[in-house]
Motif scaffolding. Structure first.
Motif, PDB file in Angstrom:
ATOM      1  N   VAL A   3       0.961  -1.003   0.082  1.00 18.37           N
ATOM      2  CA  VAL A   3       0.055  -0.144   0.000  1.00 18.37           C
ATOM      3  C   VAL A   3       0.791   1.258   0.090  1.00 18.37           C
ATOM      4  CG1 VAL A   3      -1.603   1.364   1.307  1.00 18.37           C
ATOM      5  CG2 VAL A   3      -2.212  -1.269   1.016  1.00 18.37           C
ATOM      6  N   GLU A   4       1.877   1.154   0.886  1.00 21.38           N
ATOM      7  CA  GLU A   4       2.756   2.317   1.154  1.00 21.38           C
ATOM      8  C   GLU A   4       3.584   2.674  -0.282  1.00 21.38           C
ATOM      9  OE1 GLU A   4       3.909   5.221   2.428  1.00 21.38           O
ATOM     10  OE2 GLU A   4       1.918   4.749   3.505  1.00 21.38           O
ATOM     11  N   LEU A   7       1.091   4.175  -2.526  1.00 20.64           N
ATOM     12  CA  LEU A   7       0.736   5.696  -2.487  1.00 20.64           C
ATOM     13  C   LEU A   7       1.829   6.676  -2.807  1.00 20.64           C
ATOM     14  CD1 LEU A   7      -1.044   5.219   0.891  1.00 20.64           C
ATOM     15  CD2 LEU A   7      -2.022   5.717  -1.315  1.00 20.64           C
ATOM     16  N   ARG A  11       2.122   9.715  -5.213  1.00 15.77           N
ATOM     17  CA  ARG A  11       2.543  11.084  -4.758  1.00 15.77           C
ATOM     18  C   ARG A  11       3.735  11.400  -5.856  1.00 15.77           C
ATOM     19  NH1 ARG A  11       1.973   8.855   0.077  1.00 15.77           N
ATOM     20  NH2 ARG A  11       4.274   8.271   0.285  1.00 15.77           N
ATOM     21  N   VAL A  31      -7.318   0.264  -1.740  1.00 12.50           N
ATOM     22  CA  VAL A  31      -6.084   0.948  -1.438  1.00 12.50           C
ATOM     23  C   VAL A  31      -6.258   2.327  -0.723  1.00 12.50           C
ATOM     24  CG1 VAL A  31      -3.878   1.669  -2.228  1.00 12.50           C
ATOM     25  CG2 VAL A  31      -4.884  -0.399  -3.125  1.00 12.50           C
ATOM     26  N   ARG A  32      -6.019   2.308   0.513  1.00 13.99           N
ATOM     27  CA  ARG A  32      -6.094   3.505   1.303  1.00 13.99           C
ATOM     28  C   ARG A  32      -4.960   3.687   2.353  1.00 13.99           C
ATOM     29  NH1 ARG A  32     -11.357   6.392   1.055  1.00 13.99           N
ATOM     30  NH2 ARG A  32     -12.676   5.276  -0.508  1.00 13.99           N
ATOM     31  N   ASP A  33      -4.743   4.938   2.640  1.00 11.87           N
ATOM     32  CA  ASP A  33      -3.915   5.331   3.853  1.00 11.87           C
ATOM     33  C   ASP A  33      -4.827   5.093   5.272  1.00 11.87           C
ATOM     34  OD1 ASP A  33      -5.151   7.729   4.222  1.00 11.87           O
ATOM     35  OD2 ASP A  33      -3.476   8.891   3.422  1.00 11.87           O
ATOM     36  N   PRO A  34      -3.960   5.177   6.395  1.00  8.97           N
ATOM     37  CA  PRO A  34      -4.678   5.080   7.490  1.00  8.97           C
ATOM     38  C   PRO A  34      -5.799   5.923   7.772  1.00  8.97           C
ATOM     39  CG  PRO A  34      -2.548   4.547   8.223  1.00  8.97           C
ATOM     40  CD  PRO A  34      -2.434   5.053   6.591  1.00  8.97           C
ATOM     41  N   THR A  38      -7.210   7.850  -0.649  1.00 11.30           N
ATOM     42  CA  THR A  38      -6.698   6.913  -1.682  1.00 11.30           C
ATOM     43  C   THR A  38      -5.548   7.430  -2.588  1.00 11.30           C
ATOM     44  OG1 THR A  38      -8.125   7.753  -3.383  1.00 11.30           O
ATOM     45  CG2 THR A  38      -9.302   6.423  -2.110  1.00 11.30           C
ATOM     46  N   PRO A  39      -5.113   6.573  -3.554  1.00  8.87           N
ATOM     47  CA  PRO A  39      -3.829   7.042  -4.360  1.00  8.87           C
ATOM     48  C   PRO A  39      -4.318   8.236  -5.139  1.00  8.87           C
ATOM     49  CG  PRO A  39      -4.112   4.592  -4.495  1.00  8.87           C
ATOM     50  CD  PRO A  39      -5.276   5.246  -3.677  1.00  8.87           C
ATOM     51  N   HIS A  42      -3.532  11.346  -2.860  1.00  9.29           N
ATOM     52  CA  HIS A  42      -2.195  11.340  -3.019  1.00  9.29           C
ATOM     53  C   HIS A  42      -1.704  12.110  -4.218  1.00  9.29           C
ATOM     54  CE1 HIS A  42      -1.036   9.479   0.966  1.00  9.29           C
ATOM     55  NE2 HIS A  42      -2.163   9.028   0.822  1.00  9.29           N
TER      56      HIS A  42
END
Length: 163
Positions: A3-4, A7, A11, A31-34, A38-39, A42
């Motif tokens: 996931v990182e 993302l 970015r 796919v998501r950050d905490p 979503t991408p 970002h």
């Protein structure tokens, strides 16, 4: 870890990495950050228009997902001063100027708050943004009073009224 990587690729505008992740069926709308971004969020906040377009048009991710704070990618683009991304998200990505985040801020509020004059000018000149719309605090971001024949909504005040 994957996931990182996705993302980070969003970015950085690394479309090749995103294409590889999409081919492997790893890149998807889950796919998501905490914080729920979503991408697309970002890429929009980083000003990576080609990446935003790829994610929405080719990878099939929604252009208007909402993060935990209520922000869409358009909110992120406006807050970070990325006019091209904001324009595309509004005109083709499914985001709406009128959408408010969890604190009641619209894209116009955010662009104004962070002094992104090119964005506020575009929103106002195209008629997309209404400077009289209040946030949840009842404040407007406009620094110009309404025309004399109109008055601001009762829950809206003008930050600066020039006489």
């Amino acid at each position: 870890m994957v996931v990182e990587m996705i993302l980070l690729a969003a970015r950085q505008g690394d479309v090749q990495t995103l294409k590889a992740q999409f081919t492997e069926k790893i890149l998807n709308s889950e796919v998501r950050d905490p914080l729920g971004a979503t991408p697309v969020h970002h890429a929009a906040r980083s000003g990576k228009l080609t990446c935003v377009q790829y994610l929405v048009d080719e990878a099939g991710l929604p252009g208007n997902p909402v993060a935990k704070n209520g922000a869409t990618p358009a909110h992120d683009a406006a807050a970070t001063g990325n006019l091209a991304c904001l324009q595309w998200l509004i005109t083709q990505g499914g985001c709406r100027v009128a959408d408010k985040d969890g604190s009641g801020a619209s894209v116009l509020h955010l662009a104004s708050r962070f002094s992104h004059h090119e964005i506020t000018d575009w929103l106002l000149k195209t008629g997309e943004g209404d400077p009289r719309v209040a946030t949840d605090t009842g404040r407007c971001q406009s620094t110009t009073p309404p025309p004399r024949e109109t008055s601001p909504p009762s829950d809206c005040c003008w930050d600066t009224v020039q006489t």
